[in-house]
Enzyme design. Structure first.
Site, PDB file in Angstrom:
ATOM      1  CG  HIS A 166       8.956  11.910  81.514  1.00  0.00           C
ATOM      2  ND1 HIS A 166       9.477  10.731  82.031  1.00  0.00           N
ATOM      3  CD2 HIS A 166       9.932  12.455  80.743  1.00  0.00           C
ATOM      4  CE1 HIS A 166      10.710  10.578  81.588  1.00  0.00           C
ATOM      5  NE2 HIS A 166      11.014  11.599  80.816  1.00  0.00           N
ATOM      6  CG  HIS A 169      14.014  17.990  98.319  1.00  0.00           C
ATOM      7  ND1 HIS A 169      14.191  17.344  97.119  1.00  0.00           N
ATOM      8  CD2 HIS A 169      13.191  19.043  98.058  1.00  0.00           C
ATOM      9  CE1 HIS A 169      13.517  17.976  96.171  1.00  0.00           C
ATOM     10  NE2 HIS A 169      12.888  19.008  96.717  1.00  0.00           N
TER      11      HIS A 169
END
Length: 305
Positions: free
Chosen positions: A108, A177
């Site tokens: 990216h 998470h």
């Protein structure tokens, strides 16, 4: 920022998009980009270019956008609360490559410019961007060549930039998470105007221009490695982590959605194929476990042998 300076930024971003599309088509050797031009009701628009089902790339997206609005979205003013709700202008190029071969990393890149005009205050502007690498299989050589390119882009503008923006990248591309980084990082910077317009713009261009040669070097090493079902299944699981980050944490995704951007262009970063498997864990002492144990965490890649 003057109109002539804005035109310089727009011209560079469109040229960068064109060059990256040409480079990827030449590297893949099969297929071409589909382009959609679009306009935003509140002002501005963009060029979305998508490449699918090539010989090397399952999907690639290279977007240019220039948008404006009456109220800066919360995701863009999180670090500058004094600008909340101010009129804004934003422009940038955003790039995501999803390869077919699991031994070739996903990558990216983004370079962007923002300006905002708070009521009763002076115009505020800044550049941002960076590039990062998300490998499926761990190769120290790839991580080191990637970070050498990142450091080389930064050093002419200050030897403090690479360690600072490398650390920022590790911190930003982190799935809280999951307790793991998205990949092996690279560079991330935002709210950057320290060097003044000309030098800050030059630095941003250097980052944008350094991206593809650094990635092409890795593709050349890995594109012909043979793979089977095991590697493809692991690639799909790891892509699930990529999707989780982009939909839960990514500020670019949030900015696009909050500002009423074009949904198809915003979500072009997501892979075509992905998988979630309940409570999946890598086999001990495998290449997959090596990625989890040794690569999905911040490391000083350039100091290692």
């Amino acid at each position: 920022m003057s109109d002539s300076q804005a035109k310089q930024v727009i011209a560079y971003l469109q040229e960068l998009q064109d060059q990256l599309c040409s480079n990827l088509e030449a590297l893949d050797g099969c297929g071409s980009f589909q382009e959609d031009t679009w306009e935003r009701p509140d002002g501005g628009g963009g060029r979305t270019r998508i490449f699918s089902n090539g010989s090397l790339f399952e999907k690639a997206g290279i977007n240019f956008s220039e948008v404006q609005g009456a109220h800066l979205p919360p995701s863009a003013s999180a670090q500058r609360p004094e600008l909340a709700g101010a009129p804004f202008k934003a422009m940038g190029v955003s790039v995501v490559f999803h390869p077919d071969n699991p031994y070739v990393p996903t990558t990216h890149m983004n370079v962007r410019y923002f300006q905002a005009a708070p009521k009763g205050g002076e115009l505020v502007w800044w550049f941002g961007g960076g590039f990062d690498l998300t490998p499926y299989y761990p190769f120290l050589e790839d991580a080191q060549s990637w970070h050498r390119a990142a450091k080389s882009a930064c050093d002419p503008f200050g030897i403090d930039l690479y360690p600072r923006f490398k650390a920022w990248c590790d911190e930003y591309f982190f799935l809280k998470h999951r307790g793991e980084t998205r990949g092996i990082g690279g560079l991330f910077f935002d709210d950057y105007n320290k060097l003044g317009f000309e030098q800050s713009f030059s630095f941003t261009r250097e980052v944008g221009n350094a991206f593809f040669p650094a990635y092409r070097e890795i593709i050349t090493r890995r594109k012909d490695l043979p793979f089977g079902n095991r590697e493809k299944e692991f690639q799909l699981i790891r892509r699930g982590r990529y999707v989780e980050f982009n939909l839960v944490y990514d500020r670019g995704t949030l900015f696009g959605l909050q500002s009423g951007g074009r949904t198809e262009s915003i979500l072009m970063s997501l892979p075509s194929l992905v998988r979630w498997e309940y409570d999946w864990k890598p086999q001990p002492d495998s290449a997959e476990s090596d990625l989890y144990e040794n690569f999905l965490r911040p490391r000083d890649w350039l100091s290692e042998t």
